[in-house]
Design an enzyme around this catalytic site. Sequence first.
Site, mmCIF file in Angstrom:
data_model
loop_
_atom_site.group_PDB
_atom_site.id
_atom_site.type_symbol
_atom_site.label_atom_id
_atom_site.label_comp_id
_atom_site.label_asym_id
_atom_site.label_seq_id
_atom_site.Cartn_x
_atom_site.Cartn_y
_atom_site.Cartn_z
ATOM 1 N N LYS A 17 0.600 -7.520 -3.574
ATOM 2 C CA LYS A 17 0.327 -7.857 -1.513
ATOM 3 C C LYS A 17 1.358 -9.010 -0.822
ATOM 4 O O LYS A 17 1.597 -9.890 -2.150
ATOM 5 C CB LYS A 17 -1.311 -8.455 -1.331
ATOM 6 C CG LYS A 17 -2.150 -7.816 -1.771
ATOM 7 C CD LYS A 17 -3.322 -9.313 -1.485
ATOM 8 C CE LYS A 17 -4.602 -7.921 -2.440
ATOM 9 N NZ LYS A 17 -6.417 -8.969 -1.740
ATOM 10 N N CYS A 82 10.113 6.284 4.129
ATOM 11 C CA CYS A 82 9.355 6.503 2.625
ATOM 12 C C CYS A 82 9.761 6.989 1.048
ATOM 13 O O CYS A 82 9.572 7.337 0.482
ATOM 14 C CB CYS A 82 7.719 6.318 2.857
ATOM 15 S SG CYS A 82 6.760 5.294 4.572
ATOM 16 N N GLY A 126 12.870 4.233 19.239
ATOM 17 C CA GLY A 126 12.444 4.861 18.105
ATOM 18 C C GLY A 126 12.389 5.624 17.170
ATOM 19 O O GLY A 126 12.717 6.541 17.812
ATOM 20 N N CYS A 214 -6.612 4.173 3.355
ATOM 21 C CA CYS A 214 -5.213 4.102 3.976
ATOM 22 C C CYS A 214 -3.742 2.939 2.587
ATOM 23 O O CYS A 214 -4.747 2.237 2.622
ATOM 24 C CB CYS A 214 -4.902 3.150 5.337
ATOM 25 S SG CYS A 214 -5.937 4.145 6.712
ATOM 26 N N CYS A 215 -3.219 3.806 2.594
ATOM 27 C CA CYS A 215 -2.428 2.947 1.840
ATOM 28 C C CYS A 215 -1.958 1.336 2.018
ATOM 29 O O CYS A 215 -2.273 1.079 3.670
ATOM 30 C CB CYS A 215 -0.797 3.469 1.285
ATOM 31 S SG CYS A 215 0.281 3.561 2.541
#
Length: 396
Positions: A17, A82, A126, A214-215
Amino acid sequence: MSDRVVVAGVGMIPFVKPGTSDSYDQMGAEAARRALADAGLAYEDVQLAYAGYVIGDSTSGQKALYHLGQTGIPVFNVNNNCSSGSSALYLARQAVDTGVADVALALGFEQMPKGPLEPVFQDRPGTLDAFFERVAAARGVPDDRSAGSAVFFGAAGAQYAEDHGMDPSVFAHITVKSRKHAANNPYAIFRAPLTFEEVLASPRIYGPLTRFQCCPPTCGAAAAVVVSKEYANRRGLRSDVVIAGQAVATDFPDAFDGDMKKLIGYDMTVAASKAVYEQSGIGPEDVKVVELHDCFTTNEFITYEALALTPEGTAERFVLSGDNTYGGRVVTNPSGGLISKGHPLGATGLAQCAELVWQLRGEAGGRQVEGVQVALQHNLGLGGACVVTMYKKVDG
């Protein structure tokens, strides 16, 4: 594609984490050390290095690798969202395959902050602005960015369920499967089991997605050493895992036409996987194990069809019949995937690589898939880039 590129060594560290990890450079250095030790090589043997990460300053790759030495070699920093880790692997493989180098290192790492991932730069457009705008327009909802990328993948899952008359609760079965697989992976962040009911009862994030679908934000690192077959033979290195096919695809013109599946990279996945099947001469029917980009349950579900692991419109049956796990047709994400193993953005592609190399070597312990001769990898980055890789076991 020839079988001349060998994955001689892989290494990774346990994913953890945010707030509990070492710094990105220390994590990256340790993963690289493990991959080199696995290959039986020293850092001085490496001729080129590619470092994948998303959140970090320029030359973070050098910062990590300088812990191993300052040998003067070219070090390239790679950011493809990713899919950064597998993009680094693609470049390392390409360098060896074309004869630019005999030994190349691909490294991926990420030191992620706690909480939702927000844009680093607020003073410029963005890269995912158009994605949010298309979801809002296509789904007739406000342009709400509070849920981050879950907006895209939640919308795609909702569209799929509507198109096929499916109960969206089916997506939750993927998390249950993911946790079962991760229980046997000492590198995974979440190893405790979850029930179908617990997954659905977790807080709603967006559309059909709940928190456990969700990851999680994750810190970690992974690496791979690729060498030429000739070099492996010359040095007496292990050479029983080769890259049999690899392709990268970016978005096509209709990615923003309102189809949420296309928005999240369905067509990129189709294009890259078709190229890899053709290059390798290996079809989806031959694949018994796959590590695919399950950033959300809905993406794993939709990717089954994009990779042709099951025909279009049949993913629900694929899940409910258990064809995506042990005893079924293809074991999907034996590592636990991004949802349970974790998703340190730049490290993910190389963690997938490590898992599949271990599977092909028969070194995956309690998560070993029986009779693995080929293995498929899928790594997705919105914005966009999709990298698909086929590994093969050979006499080495």
